[in-house]
Scaffold this motif. Structure first.
Motif, mmCIF file in Angstrom:
data_model
loop_
_atom_site.group_PDB
_atom_site.id
_atom_site.type_symbol
_atom_site.label_atom_id
_atom_site.label_comp_id
_atom_site.label_asym_id
_atom_site.label_seq_id
_atom_site.Cartn_x
_atom_site.Cartn_y
_atom_site.Cartn_z
ATOM 1 N N ASP A 12 0.803 -1.220 0.000
ATOM 2 C CA ASP A 12 0.000 0.000 0.000
ATOM 3 C C ASP A 12 0.835 1.269 0.000
ATOM 4 O O ASP A 12 0.287 2.366 0.142
ATOM 5 N N LEU A 13 2.157 1.122 -0.131
ATOM 6 C CA LEU A 13 3.058 2.276 -0.170
ATOM 7 C C LEU A 13 3.938 2.194 -1.405
ATOM 8 O O LEU A 13 4.131 1.118 -1.968
ATOM 9 N N VAL A 14 4.492 3.335 -1.778
ATOM 10 C CA VAL A 14 5.455 3.351 -2.874
ATOM 11 C C VAL A 14 6.672 2.519 -2.430
ATOM 12 O O VAL A 14 7.029 2.528 -1.241
ATOM 13 N N PRO A 15 7.286 1.748 -3.320
ATOM 14 C CA PRO A 15 8.450 0.955 -2.919
ATOM 15 C C PRO A 15 9.549 1.841 -2.314
ATOM 16 O O PRO A 15 9.678 3.014 -2.691
ATOM 17 N N PRO A 16 10.328 1.306 -1.380
ATOM 18 C CA PRO A 16 11.411 2.100 -0.790
ATOM 19 C C PRO A 16 12.330 2.675 -1.862
ATOM 20 O O PRO A 16 12.654 2.005 -2.849
ATOM 21 N N ALA A 17 12.743 3.921 -1.647
ATOM 22 C CA ALA A 17 13.605 4.613 -2.606
ATOM 23 C C ALA A 17 15.082 4.303 -2.379
ATOM 24 O O ALA A 17 15.917 4.664 -3.188
ATOM 25 N N GLY A 18 15.388 3.656 -1.285
ATOM 26 C CA GLY A 18 16.772 3.332 -0.959
ATOM 27 C C GLY A 18 16.910 1.877 -0.575
ATOM 28 O O GLY A 18 15.998 1.067 -0.762
ATOM 29 N N PRO A 40 0.902 6.853 -1.498
ATOM 30 C CA PRO A 40 1.104 5.529 -2.087
ATOM 31 C C PRO A 40 1.460 5.586 -3.582
ATOM 32 O O PRO A 40 2.060 4.662 -4.116
ATOM 33 N N GLN A 41 1.108 6.686 -4.244
ATOM 34 C CA GLN A 41 1.437 6.849 -5.652
ATOM 35 C C GLN A 41 2.827 7.467 -5.858
ATOM 36 O O GLN A 41 3.280 7.630 -6.983
ATOM 37 N N GLY A 42 3.485 7.837 -4.760
ATOM 38 C CA GLY A 42 4.819 8.400 -4.839
ATOM 39 C C GLY A 42 4.881 9.915 -4.842
ATOM 40 O O GLY A 42 5.953 10.493 -4.990
ATOM 41 N N ASP A 43 3.740 10.580 -4.655
ATOM 42 C CA ASP A 43 3.739 12.043 -4.609
ATOM 43 C C ASP A 43 4.307 12.523 -3.278
ATOM 44 O O ASP A 43 3.870 12.078 -2.209
ATOM 45 N N ARG A 44 5.259 13.413 -3.353
ATOM 46 C CA ARG A 44 5.868 13.995 -2.152
ATOM 47 C C ARG A 44 5.055 15.219 -1.744
ATOM 48 O O ARG A 44 4.940 16.168 -2.505
ATOM 49 N N LEU A 45 4.530 15.201 -0.550
ATOM 50 C CA LEU A 45 3.647 16.273 -0.078
ATOM 51 C C LEU A 45 4.407 17.357 0.678
ATOM 52 O O LEU A 45 3.846 18.037 1.529
ATOM 53 N N THR A 46 5.657 17.540 0.356
ATOM 54 C CA THR A 46 6.517 18.439 1.128
ATOM 55 C C THR A 46 6.168 19.913 0.970
ATOM 56 O O THR A 46 6.621 20.723 1.775
ATOM 57 N N ARG A 47 5.377 20.270 -0.003
ATOM 58 C CA ARG A 47 4.946 21.668 -0.155
ATOM 59 C C ARG A 47 3.578 21.911 0.483
ATOM 60 O O ARG A 47 3.081 23.022 0.477
ATOM 61 N N GLU A 48 2.999 20.844 1.009
ATOM 62 C CA GLU A 48 1.688 20.944 1.654
ATOM 63 C C GLU A 48 1.845 21.441 3.092
ATOM 64 O O GLU A 48 2.923 21.336 3.683
ATOM 65 N N PRO A 49 0.755 21.949 3.698
ATOM 66 C CA PRO A 49 0.821 22.382 5.101
ATOM 67 C C PRO A 49 1.237 21.221 6.019
ATOM 68 O O PRO A 49 1.048 20.053 5.693
ATOM 69 N N PHE A 50 1.753 21.589 7.176
ATOM 70 C CA PHE A 50 2.245 20.602 8.131
ATOM 71 C C PHE A 50 1.198 19.540 8.439
ATOM 72 O O PHE A 50 1.510 18.346 8.479
ATOM 73 N N VAL A 52 -1.213 18.328 6.684
ATOM 74 C CA VAL A 52 -1.368 17.388 5.564
ATOM 75 C C VAL A 52 -0.190 16.414 5.554
ATOM 76 O O VAL A 52 -0.369 15.199 5.381
ATOM 77 N N GLN A 53 1.016 16.942 5.754
ATOM 78 C CA GLN A 53 2.204 16.078 5.799
ATOM 79 C C GLN A 53 2.105 15.081 6.948
ATOM 80 O O GLN A 53 2.332 13.877 6.773
ATOM 81 N N ALA A 54 1.742 15.562 8.119
ATOM 82 C CA ALA A 54 1.636 14.684 9.289
ATOM 83 C C ALA A 54 0.569 13.620 9.076
ATOM 84 O O ALA A 54 0.766 12.446 9.417
ATOM 85 N N GLY A 55 -0.561 14.000 8.495
ATOM 86 C CA GLY A 55 -1.614 13.037 8.230
ATOM 87 C C GLY A 55 -1.160 11.924 7.296
ATOM 88 O O GLY A 55 -1.472 10.750 7.514
ATOM 89 N N GLN A 56 -0.383 12.280 6.263
ATOM 90 C CA GLN A 56 0.114 11.266 5.340
ATOM 91 C C GLN A 56 1.118 10.344 6.027
ATOM 92 O O GLN A 56 1.103 9.135 5.818
ATOM 93 N N VAL A 57 1.974 10.912 6.856
ATOM 94 C CA VAL A 57 2.952 10.102 7.579
ATOM 95 C C VAL A 57 2.237 9.082 8.472
ATOM 96 O O VAL A 57 2.594 7.895 8.483
ATOM 97 N N LEU A 58 1.223 9.516 9.202
ATOM 98 C CA LEU A 58 0.482 8.602 10.072
ATOM 99 C C LEU A 58 -0.266 7.550 9.260
ATOM 100 O O LEU A 58 -0.344 6.388 9.662
ATOM 101 N N SER A 59 -0.780 7.938 8.110
ATOM 102 C CA SER A 59 -1.425 6.974 7.213
ATOM 103 C C SER A 59 -0.413 5.931 6.731
ATOM 104 O O SER A 59 -0.727 4.737 6.637
ATOM 105 N N TYR A 116 13.784 15.056 1.103
ATOM 106 C CA TYR A 116 12.830 15.695 0.188
ATOM 107 C C TYR A 116 12.328 17.046 0.697
ATOM 108 O O TYR A 116 11.406 17.610 0.125
ATOM 109 N N GLY A 117 12.879 17.533 1.813
ATOM 110 C CA GLY A 117 12.400 18.788 2.381
ATOM 111 C C GLY A 117 11.142 18.624 3.220
ATOM 112 O O GLY A 117 10.421 19.588 3.472
ATOM 113 N N ALA A 118 10.886 17.403 3.674
ATOM 114 C CA ALA A 118 9.707 17.136 4.504
ATOM 115 C C ALA A 118 9.790 17.873 5.832
ATOM 116 O O ALA A 118 10.879 18.175 6.328
ATOM 117 N N ALA A 119 8.623 18.121 6.425
ATOM 118 C CA ALA A 119 8.554 18.779 7.730
ATOM 119 C C ALA A 119 8.463 17.788 8.878
ATOM 120 O O ALA A 119 8.698 18.162 10.030
#
Length: 129
Positions: A12-18, A40-50, A52-59, A116-119
């Motif tokens: 359910d996640l994008v394959p590891p990048a490393g 899960p599609q590989g979109d980096r949400l690093t330009r989104e508000p905190f 949104v980023q936190a919600g994706q991380v918990l998901s 990726y500049g994530a928060a």
């Protein structure tokens, strides 16, 4: 006596990048690699508000827990990395909503930067019992 090691990558996640696995299972524990705000599609949400980023991380943590055959209420330890410690109260509010009454051990670290500049990034350990 040695414990068998079982790497798991969540479907359910994008394959590891490393060179790592999403989860490593050993000795009845699931060790979840640091999760960033990547869909899960590989979109980096690093330009989104905190939030949104936190919600994706918990998901993403949820997806890892499910793939390992465990759940939030089996979390033992959670480590949170934030690039702005001022975001901590908002993370804590979202975390309480996500986790409910269960209160695993937790650490928070303010860091200069994340991939990726994530928060925010979260690493966790859960029991499989």
């Amino acid at each position: 006596m040695t414990n068998a090691l079982f790497p798991i990558d969540s479907p359910d996640l994008v394959p590891p990048a490393g060179h790592y696995s999403h989860i490593m299972v050993s000795g009845g524990l699931a060790y979840i690699s640091g999760q960033l705000p990547v869909t899960p599609q590989g979109d980096r949400l690093t330009r989104e508000p905190f939030a949104v980023q936190a919600g994706q991380v918990l998901s993403n943590i949820d997806a890892c827990l499910t793939s390992a055959g465990t759940s939030r209420d089996r979390l033992l330890s959670v480590t949170v990395y934030v690039t702005d410690i001022g975001d901590w109260p908002e993370f804590d509010r979202l975390y309480v909503q996500w986790l409910g009454a269960h209160r695993p051990q937790r650490a928070v670290a303010g860091v200069k930067e994340l991939h990726y500049g994530a928060a925010v990034e979260v690493h966790a350990i859960a029991t499989l019992d």
